[in-house]
Design a protein around this motif. Sequence first.
Motif, PDB file in Angstrom:
ATOM      1  N   LYS A  47      37.489  30.756  40.338  1.00 56.51           N
ATOM      2  CA  LYS A  47      37.883  29.587  41.139  1.00 56.51           C
ATOM      3  C   LYS A  47      38.171  28.387  40.243  1.00 56.51           C
ATOM      4  O   LYS A  47      39.201  27.709  40.403  1.00 56.51           O
ATOM      5  CB  LYS A  47      36.774  29.250  42.134  1.00 56.51           C
ATOM      6  CG  LYS A  47      37.024  27.981  42.939  1.00 56.51           C
ATOM      7  CD  LYS A  47      35.823  27.663  43.823  1.00 56.51           C
ATOM      8  CE  LYS A  47      36.012  26.324  44.539  1.00 56.51           C
ATOM      9  NZ  LYS A  47      34.820  25.978  45.381  1.00 56.51           N
ATOM     10  N   LEU A  48      37.281  28.136  39.287  1.00 55.59           N
ATOM     11  CA  LEU A  48      37.444  26.960  38.428  1.00 55.59           C
ATOM     12  C   LEU A  48      38.593  27.133  37.449  1.00 55.59           C
ATOM     13  O   LEU A  48      39.383  26.201  37.234  1.00 55.59           O
ATOM     14  CB  LEU A  48      36.139  26.693  37.678  1.00 55.59           C
ATOM     15  CG  LEU A  48      34.948  26.290  38.552  1.00 55.59           C
ATOM     16  CD1 LEU A  48      33.683  26.184  37.723  1.00 55.59           C
ATOM     17  CD2 LEU A  48      35.224  24.971  39.277  1.00 55.59           C
ATOM     18  N   LEU A  49      38.708  28.314  36.843  1.00 58.70           N
ATOM     19  CA  LEU A  49      39.794  28.538  35.884  1.00 58.70           C
ATOM     20  C   LEU A  49      41.158  28.492  36.570  1.00 58.70           C
ATOM     21  O   LEU A  49      42.120  27.931  36.025  1.00 58.70           O
ATOM     22  CB  LEU A  49      39.612  29.872  35.181  1.00 58.70           C
ATOM     23  CG  LEU A  49      38.513  29.956  34.121  1.00 58.70           C
ATOM     24  CD1 LEU A  49      38.381  31.387  33.612  1.00 58.70           C
ATOM     25  CD2 LEU A  49      38.791  29.006  32.950  1.00 58.70           C
ATOM     26  N   ASN A  50      41.254  29.081  37.750  1.00 61.14           N
ATOM     27  CA  ASN A  50      42.540  29.078  38.464  1.00 61.14           C
ATOM     28  C   ASN A  50      42.943  27.688  38.924  1.00 61.14           C
ATOM     29  O   ASN A  50      44.111  27.444  39.247  1.00 61.14           O
ATOM     30  CB  ASN A  50      42.481  30.033  39.662  1.00 61.14           C
ATOM     31  CG  ASN A  50      42.646  31.484  39.251  1.00 61.14           C
ATOM     32  OD1 ASN A  50      43.528  31.812  38.457  1.00 61.14           O
ATOM     33  ND2 ASN A  50      41.801  32.365  39.775  1.00 61.14           N
ATOM     34  N   LEU A  94      46.715  27.458  32.745  1.00 60.73           N
ATOM     35  CA  LEU A  94      46.034  28.715  32.446  1.00 60.73           C
ATOM     36  C   LEU A  94      46.522  29.819  33.374  1.00 60.73           C
ATOM     37  O   LEU A  94      46.789  29.582  34.554  1.00 60.73           O
ATOM     38  CB  LEU A  94      44.518  28.565  32.618  1.00 60.73           C
ATOM     39  CG  LEU A  94      43.800  27.555  31.721  1.00 60.73           C
ATOM     40  CD1 LEU A  94      42.298  27.591  32.001  1.00 60.73           C
ATOM     41  CD2 LEU A  94      44.071  27.839  30.247  1.00 60.73           C
ATOM     42  N   VAL A  95      46.619  31.026  32.836  1.00 55.36           N
ATOM     43  CA  VAL A  95      46.950  32.202  33.633  1.00 55.36           C
ATOM     44  C   VAL A  95      45.753  33.144  33.533  1.00 55.36           C
ATOM     45  O   VAL A  95      45.390  33.588  32.441  1.00 55.36           O
ATOM     46  CB  VAL A  95      48.220  32.902  33.128  1.00 55.36           C
ATOM     47  CG1 VAL A  95      48.527  34.128  33.982  1.00 55.36           C
ATOM     48  CG2 VAL A  95      49.398  31.932  33.123  1.00 55.36           C
ATOM     49  N   VAL A  96      45.136  33.432  34.682  1.00 50.97           N
ATOM     50  CA  VAL A  96      43.824  34.077  34.683  1.00 50.97           C
ATOM     51  C   VAL A  96      43.870  35.408  35.428  1.00 50.97           C
ATOM     52  O   VAL A  96      43.860  35.434  36.664  1.00 50.97           O
ATOM     53  CB  VAL A  96      42.765  33.162  35.332  1.00 50.97           C
ATOM     54  CG1 VAL A  96      41.366  33.742  35.148  1.00 50.97           C
ATOM     55  CG2 VAL A  96      42.842  31.749  34.765  1.00 50.97           C
ATOM     56  N   PRO A  97      43.921  36.536  34.715  1.00 52.38           N
ATOM     57  CA  PRO A  97      43.823  37.842  35.372  1.00 52.38           C
ATOM     58  C   PRO A  97      42.446  38.020  36.011  1.00 52.38           C
ATOM     59  O   PRO A  97      41.471  37.369  35.619  1.00 52.38           O
ATOM     60  CB  PRO A  97      44.022  38.844  34.226  1.00 52.38           C
ATOM     61  CG  PRO A  97      44.711  38.062  33.147  1.00 52.38           C
ATOM     62  CD  PRO A  97      44.176  36.668  33.273  1.00 52.38           C
ATOM     63  N   ASN A  98      42.365  38.916  36.972  1.00 50.89           N
ATOM     64  CA  ASN A  98      41.134  39.132  37.722  1.00 50.89           C
ATOM     65  C   ASN A  98      40.296  40.227  37.072  1.00 50.89           C
ATOM     66  O   ASN A  98      40.688  41.388  37.080  1.00 50.89           O
ATOM     67  CB  ASN A  98      41.481  39.528  39.163  1.00 50.89           C
ATOM     68  CG  ASN A  98      40.255  39.755  40.009  1.00 50.89           C
ATOM     69  OD1 ASN A  98      39.222  39.132  39.794  1.00 50.89           O
ATOM     70  ND2 ASN A  98      40.360  40.651  40.974  1.00 50.89           N
ATOM     71  N   ALA A 139      35.923  36.626  31.460  1.00 46.09           N
ATOM     72  CA  ALA A 139      37.254  36.216  31.899  1.00 46.09           C
ATOM     73  C   ALA A 139      38.122  36.157  30.644  1.00 46.09           C
ATOM     74  O   ALA A 139      37.724  35.561  29.637  1.00 46.09           O
ATOM     75  CB  ALA A 139      37.204  34.856  32.580  1.00 46.09           C
ATOM     76  N   PHE A 140      39.279  36.791  30.700  1.00 46.86           N
ATOM     77  CA  PHE A 140      40.184  36.863  29.552  1.00 46.86           C
ATOM     78  C   PHE A 140      41.501  36.274  30.010  1.00 46.86           C
ATOM     79  O   PHE A 140      42.248  36.901  30.765  1.00 46.86           O
ATOM     80  CB  PHE A 140      40.341  38.320  29.113  1.00 46.86           C
ATOM     81  CG  PHE A 140      40.939  38.495  27.744  1.00 46.86           C
ATOM     82  CD1 PHE A 140      40.258  38.085  26.616  1.00 46.86           C
ATOM     83  CD2 PHE A 140      42.182  39.105  27.584  1.00 46.86           C
ATOM     84  CE1 PHE A 140      40.789  38.279  25.343  1.00 46.86           C
ATOM     85  CE2 PHE A 140      42.714  39.300  26.327  1.00 46.86           C
ATOM     86  CZ  PHE A 140      42.017  38.884  25.203  1.00 46.86           C
TER      87      PHE A 140
END
Length: 397
Positions: free
Chosen positions: A305-308, A313-317, A324-325
């Motif tokens: 939630k925070l990274l997105n 930033l592009v955040v894969p699940n 988190a990578f």
Amino acid sequence: MIRTSKLAASIQPSATIAAGAKARQLKAAGVKVFDFSLGEPDFDTPKHICEAAEKAALGGQTHYTPTAGTAEVKAAVVRWYKRVYGYEFGPENVIVSNGAKHSLHNALAATVGPGDEVVILAPYWVSYSDLVSMTGATPVLVNTTAASGFKASPAQVAAALTPRTRMLMLNSPSNPTGSVYTRAEIEAVVDALPPEVAILSDEIYEQLTYGTASPTCVATLKPGLRERTITVSGASKSYAMTGWRMGWCVAPAAVVKAMDTIQSQETSCPSSVSQAALIAALDGPQACVAEMRAEFAARRELTLKLLNGIPGLVVPNPEGAFYAFFDVSHFFGKSFGGKPVTDSLSFCAALLEQAHVNLVPGSAFGAEGFARMSFATGRPTIEAGLGKLREWLATAV
């Protein structure tokens, strides 16, 4: 003057351990650091496990054990796999070592050497390529992308094979990406391998999956596969036992015998007291694992939630492990506090120096453009640290 060896010069220090050391230096100087670098649960080892170790120590179980572990600890590993996966084998197929990293090293040392090639799926845990190189074998990287879920296709694996390929290293759930191959996906990759190529399956995060994802014990995929599969796991992640150094391999008896010989010259045996603790972990109440997994799942949701919510930033699940990578390449070519950022290493270095947030550069895992964050820490730390990250990224010019 003593000269160091070519081997020592050829091996890189562990990037995750190095990142943790830098953070500790700042902490020692009185700086508040938000350290997301190490893959170590912040939970204490469950009480019943510690009590078993105390009982063993006070009861005199403080002497050398058989090199591959006591009969009792090997029996506990046998029982665990039968209970969890329906995978049946004997104690001759088990060796307990000083952590899963030691298990990986011994497995590679027992099976590959100069002239051999080992296929590694990238991004990969930082130690894989160096552990292969230490045997004299050559690591061959297969690069995956975020678009593929950081999963290699059978065609990619097949294209990496040569007559010198001896082994494929698999890691699902994955460090650093958190990706989890489905059973069908692993079977398709395995089917791309000729029968003479072995599989080294690192399943250390097998009890940490989320949502609909579930782990696969590769050796159980189909009849006959156990004869060419080395399964590695350990107690560090699922039971919060990083300092106890308990890992193991399940493999064909001839491989275990070769690993036993190697281990006898390296460490004599695993810690006797830690073996007693491992028996309690595997045979004892498993509610502690479920409780830790539930907390990791909540931290994962908070982290995503925070990274997105951070622009750029592009955040894969991630479906497993506790990482988190995410893609930070949007910020390459920008400057922070007068320092230019050109790659993941300079990004993470500037972030630690200026905002005191510690991540590991993706280049350490064979994936330039990314950074790894461990969410194996408390939710207040995650909230505060990612708040600092957001503020720092907003200063880019």
